[in-house]
Design a protein around this motif. Sequence first.
Motif, PDB file in Angstrom:
ATOM      1  N   PHE A  27       9.729 -33.792  12.817  1.00 41.37           N
ATOM      2  CA  PHE A  27       8.334 -34.204  12.853  1.00 41.37           C
ATOM      3  C   PHE A  27       7.508 -33.234  12.161  1.00 41.37           C
ATOM      4  CE2 PHE A  27       4.207 -33.065  13.869  1.00 41.37           C
ATOM      5  CZ  PHE A  27       3.375 -33.849  14.877  1.00 41.37           C
ATOM      6  N   ASP A  28       7.498 -31.846  11.579  1.00 40.04           N
ATOM      7  CA  ASP A  28       7.928 -31.523  10.204  1.00 40.04           C
ATOM      8  C   ASP A  28       7.611 -31.751   9.163  1.00 40.04           C
ATOM      9  OD1 ASP A  28       5.688 -29.283  11.799  1.00 40.04           O
ATOM     10  OD2 ASP A  28       7.546 -27.844  11.661  1.00 40.04           O
ATOM     11  N   LYS A  29       8.837 -32.298   8.871  1.00 37.19           N
ATOM     12  CA  LYS A  29       9.318 -33.339   7.943  1.00 37.19           C
ATOM     13  C   LYS A  29       8.429 -34.930   7.334  1.00 37.19           C
ATOM     14  CE  LYS A  29      13.452 -35.084   5.415  1.00 37.19           C
ATOM     15  NZ  LYS A  29      12.577 -36.278   4.869  1.00 37.19           N
ATOM     16  N   TYR A  30       8.200 -35.177   8.349  1.00 27.78           N
ATOM     17  CA  TYR A  30       6.958 -36.432   8.569  1.00 27.78           C
ATOM     18  C   TYR A  30       5.781 -36.507   8.213  1.00 27.78           C
ATOM     19  CZ  TYR A  30       5.664 -41.833   9.357  1.00 27.78           C
ATOM     20  OH  TYR A  30       4.815 -42.737   9.945  1.00 27.78           O
ATOM     21  N   TYR A  31       5.390 -35.231   9.301  1.00 29.35           N
ATOM     22  CA  TYR A  31       3.528 -35.089   9.351  1.00 29.35           C
ATOM     23  C   TYR A  31       3.803 -34.309   7.830  1.00 29.35           C
ATOM     24  CZ  TYR A  31       3.424 -38.748  12.914  1.00 29.35           C
ATOM     25  OH  TYR A  31       3.106 -39.773  14.007  1.00 29.35           O
ATOM     26  N   GLY A  32       4.027 -33.252   8.140  1.00 27.69           N
ATOM     27  CA  GLY A  32       3.690 -32.456   6.890  1.00 27.69           C
ATOM     28  C   GLY A  32       4.268 -32.727   5.420  1.00 27.69           C
ATOM     29  N   ASP A  33       4.560 -34.029   5.440  1.00 27.06           N
ATOM     30  CA  ASP A  33       5.695 -33.691   3.455  1.00 27.06           C
ATOM     31  C   ASP A  33       3.944 -35.361   3.741  1.00 27.06           C
ATOM     32  OD1 ASP A  33       6.864 -33.657   1.494  1.00 27.06           O
ATOM     33  OD2 ASP A  33       8.079 -35.587   2.529  1.00 27.06           O
ATOM     34  N   GLY A  34       3.412 -35.041   3.841  1.00 27.23           N
ATOM     35  CA  GLY A  34       1.673 -35.920   2.798  1.00 27.23           C
ATOM     36  C   GLY A  34       1.022 -36.671   3.565  1.00 27.23           C
ATOM     37  N   GLN A  35       2.187 -37.084   5.097  1.00 25.42           N
ATOM     38  CA  GLN A  35       1.325 -38.212   5.837  1.00 25.42           C
ATOM     39  C   GLN A  35       0.727 -38.380   5.973  1.00 25.42           C
ATOM     40  OE1 GLN A  35       4.006 -41.161   6.098  1.00 25.42           O
ATOM     41  NE2 GLN A  35       5.633 -40.557   5.083  1.00 25.42           N
ATOM     42  N   LEU A  36      -0.026 -37.135   6.591  1.00 28.09           N
ATOM     43  CA  LEU A  36      -1.626 -37.444   6.492  1.00 28.09           C
ATOM     44  C   LEU A  36      -2.549 -37.198   5.718  1.00 28.09           C
ATOM     45  CD1 LEU A  36      -1.001 -35.834  10.434  1.00 28.09           C
ATOM     46  CD2 LEU A  36      -1.119 -38.226   9.937  1.00 28.09           C
ATOM     47  N   GLY A  37      -2.178 -36.813   4.759  1.00 28.86           N
ATOM     48  CA  GLY A  37      -2.517 -36.442   3.778  1.00 28.86           C
ATOM     49  C   GLY A  37      -3.365 -34.623   3.817  1.00 28.86           C
ATOM     50  N   LEU A  38      -2.964 -34.052   4.157  1.00 32.13           N
ATOM     51  CA  LEU A  38      -3.375 -32.906   4.857  1.00 32.13           C
ATOM     52  C   LEU A  38      -2.600 -31.832   4.008  1.00 32.13           C
ATOM     53  CD1 LEU A  38      -3.001 -32.488   8.752  1.00 32.13           C
ATOM     54  CD2 LEU A  38      -4.931 -33.167   7.225  1.00 32.13           C
ATOM     55  N   SER A  39      -3.721 -30.739   3.220  1.00 32.65           N
ATOM     56  CA  SER A  39      -2.828 -29.688   2.796  1.00 32.65           C
ATOM     57  C   SER A  39      -1.919 -28.454   3.795  1.00 32.65           C
ATOM     58  CB  SER A  39      -4.581 -28.702   2.343  1.00 32.65           C
ATOM     59  OG  SER A  39      -4.805 -27.645   3.754  1.00 32.65           O
ATOM     60  N   PRO A  40      -1.273 -28.199   3.329  1.00 36.20           N
ATOM     61  CA  PRO A  40      -0.644 -27.028   4.064  1.00 36.20           C
ATOM     62  C   PRO A  40      -1.125 -26.441   5.236  1.00 36.20           C
ATOM     63  CG  PRO A  40      -0.137 -26.872   1.695  1.00 36.20           C
ATOM     64  CD  PRO A  40      -0.895 -27.915   1.804  1.00 36.20           C
ATOM     65  N   GLU A  41      -2.820 -25.851   4.364  1.00 35.69           N
ATOM     66  CA  GLU A  41      -2.962 -25.370   5.415  1.00 35.69           C
ATOM     67  C   GLU A  41      -3.655 -25.783   6.881  1.00 35.69           C
ATOM     68  OE1 GLU A  41      -3.335 -25.299   2.481  1.00 35.69           O
ATOM     69  OE2 GLU A  41      -2.422 -22.898   1.251  1.00 35.69           O
ATOM     70  N   GLU A  42      -3.798 -27.024   6.311  1.00 35.57           N
ATOM     71  CA  GLU A  42      -4.405 -28.202   7.127  1.00 35.57           C
ATOM     72  C   GLU A  42      -3.378 -28.236   7.608  1.00 35.57           C
ATOM     73  OE1 GLU A  42      -7.935 -30.009   4.326  1.00 35.57           O
ATOM     74  OE2 GLU A  42      -5.960 -30.336   4.217  1.00 35.57           O
ATOM     75  N   TYR A  43      -2.297 -29.014   7.691  1.00 38.97           N
ATOM     76  CA  TYR A  43      -0.946 -29.289   9.000  1.00 38.97           C
ATOM     77  C   TYR A  43      -1.378 -27.982   9.659  1.00 38.97           C
ATOM     78  CZ  TYR A  43       3.324 -30.921  10.410  1.00 38.97           C
ATOM     79  OH  TYR A  43       3.988 -30.865  10.866  1.00 38.97           O
ATOM     80  N   THR A  44      -1.112 -26.576   9.206  1.00 36.51           N
ATOM     81  CA  THR A  44      -0.300 -25.362   9.872  1.00 36.51           C
ATOM     82  C   THR A  44      -1.911 -26.060  10.837  1.00 36.51           C
ATOM     83  OG1 THR A  44       0.468 -24.720   8.522  1.00 36.51           O
ATOM     84  CG2 THR A  44      -0.577 -22.821  10.045  1.00 36.51           C
ATOM     85  N   GLN A  45      -2.679 -25.975  10.665  1.00 36.34           N
ATOM     86  CA  GLN A  45      -4.054 -25.559  11.719  1.00 36.34           C
ATOM     87  C   GLN A  45      -3.987 -27.005  12.789  1.00 36.34           C
ATOM     88  OE1 GLN A  45      -7.808 -26.200   9.884  1.00 36.34           O
ATOM     89  NE2 GLN A  45      -8.922 -25.303  12.123  1.00 36.34           N
ATOM     90  N   PHE A  46      -3.085 -27.911  12.387  1.00 33.48           N
ATOM     91  CA  PHE A  46      -3.296 -29.143  12.492  1.00 33.48           C
ATOM     92  C   PHE A  46      -1.845 -28.906  13.983  1.00 33.48           C
ATOM     93  CE2 PHE A  46      -0.498 -33.154  12.818  1.00 33.48           C
ATOM     94  CZ  PHE A  46      -1.253 -33.959  14.196  1.00 33.48           C
ATOM     95  N   VAL A  47      -1.381 -28.327  13.722  1.00 34.80           N
ATOM     96  CA  VAL A  47       0.051 -28.369  14.600  1.00 34.80           C
ATOM     97  C   VAL A  47      -0.998 -26.986  15.633  1.00 34.80           C
ATOM     98  CG1 VAL A  47       2.275 -27.126  14.560  1.00 34.80           C
ATOM     99  CG2 VAL A  47       1.701 -28.454  12.805  1.00 34.80           C
ATOM    100  N   ALA A  48      -1.223 -25.791  14.795  1.00 35.02           N
ATOM    101  CA  ALA A  48      -1.766 -25.790  15.873  1.00 35.02           C
ATOM    102  C   ALA A  48      -2.926 -25.753  17.580  1.00 35.02           C
ATOM    103  CB  ALA A  48      -2.412 -24.230  15.498  1.00 35.02           C
ATOM    104  N   ILE A  49      -3.337 -27.053  16.808  1.00 36.51           N
ATOM    105  CA  ILE A  49      -4.059 -27.519  18.098  1.00 36.51           C
ATOM    106  C   ILE A  49      -3.413 -28.393  18.854  1.00 36.51           C
ATOM    107  CG2 ILE A  49      -5.456 -29.419  18.318  1.00 36.51           C
ATOM    108  CD1 ILE A  49      -7.175 -28.326  15.497  1.00 36.51           C
ATOM    109  N   LEU A  50      -2.646 -29.456  18.275  1.00 39.86           N
ATOM    110  CA  LEU A  50      -1.071 -29.385  18.759  1.00 39.86           C
ATOM    111  C   LEU A  50      -0.712 -29.094  20.045  1.00 39.86           C
ATOM    112  CD1 LEU A  50       0.613 -32.476  16.428  1.00 39.86           C
ATOM    113  CD2 LEU A  50      -1.491 -32.821  18.092  1.00 39.86           C
TER     114      LEU A  50
END
Length: 261
Positions: free
Chosen positions: A31-54
């Motif tokens: 999951f992290d490889k697919y979505y954390g690798d730019g698929q959602l266009g999020l910065s690393p900080e935004e992706y961390t926040q995204f996962v925390a919300i999930l």
Amino acid sequence: MGKKAKNTPQAWEEGTRSQLADIRAHVNTAFDKYYGDGQLGLSPEEYTQFVAILRTPLPVTFRLSGCPSSTHALALRDAMVAEYVPTLRAALPSPPQPLPWYPAQLAWQFDVSRAELRGKGAAADAPPPAGAATLAAFHAWLLDGTETGRVQRQELVSMVPTLLLGVAPGHRVLDMCASPGSKTQQLIEWLDGRGLVVANDADRKRCHLMVSRASKLLSPLLFAVNHDARLLPEELTGADGINAPWRFDRVLCDVPCSGDG
């Protein structure tokens, strides 16, 4: 031989809560490889926040069955507010609140997890929450209301489409992907006894689930269909053998999705 595991509701619930805690802590590298690798266009900080919300449990949300003019729904709301809301507000830091955008205060949000609502800790080894006895009493009221069809447990985002459609008494409404049926029930309620809801689902088992839930409303306005929604007929043949167009005032098509935006 080892001891046999206890097969009791309490043991099952504790095991389920432990499994949920493990799931929330699990790291999914794919999951992290697919979505954390730019698929959602999020910065690393935004992706961390995204996962925390999930990983954050959804709040408890529910509706009182009926449209804003329903005397039964309004009476149930008033009884709930008088009997339960004051004690919940006194016992909890985050008491239940009516959703400000839902008419007549018929929909409510409660910022506790489902485990906490049952008077349990959010995790298997967590202590009971503040006001556990008050929460357990309200949970019993919710269960009774859900069983009798007076209360609908429905996620917040699921309540929105029916409001946006502007469904009114007398409308003919097509719900193309209806199961599990929360929005179908909501559509029936907003017709207020006049109109028709054609609720379709392509999966037969899910169609049965939708019908089972909607049947608690005891409404004659539901017509259930098990079909591929893309191939629904555009005409119906009447008893006189004449084809007539099959038309609707509103169409709700909430297709299955990944949920990732």
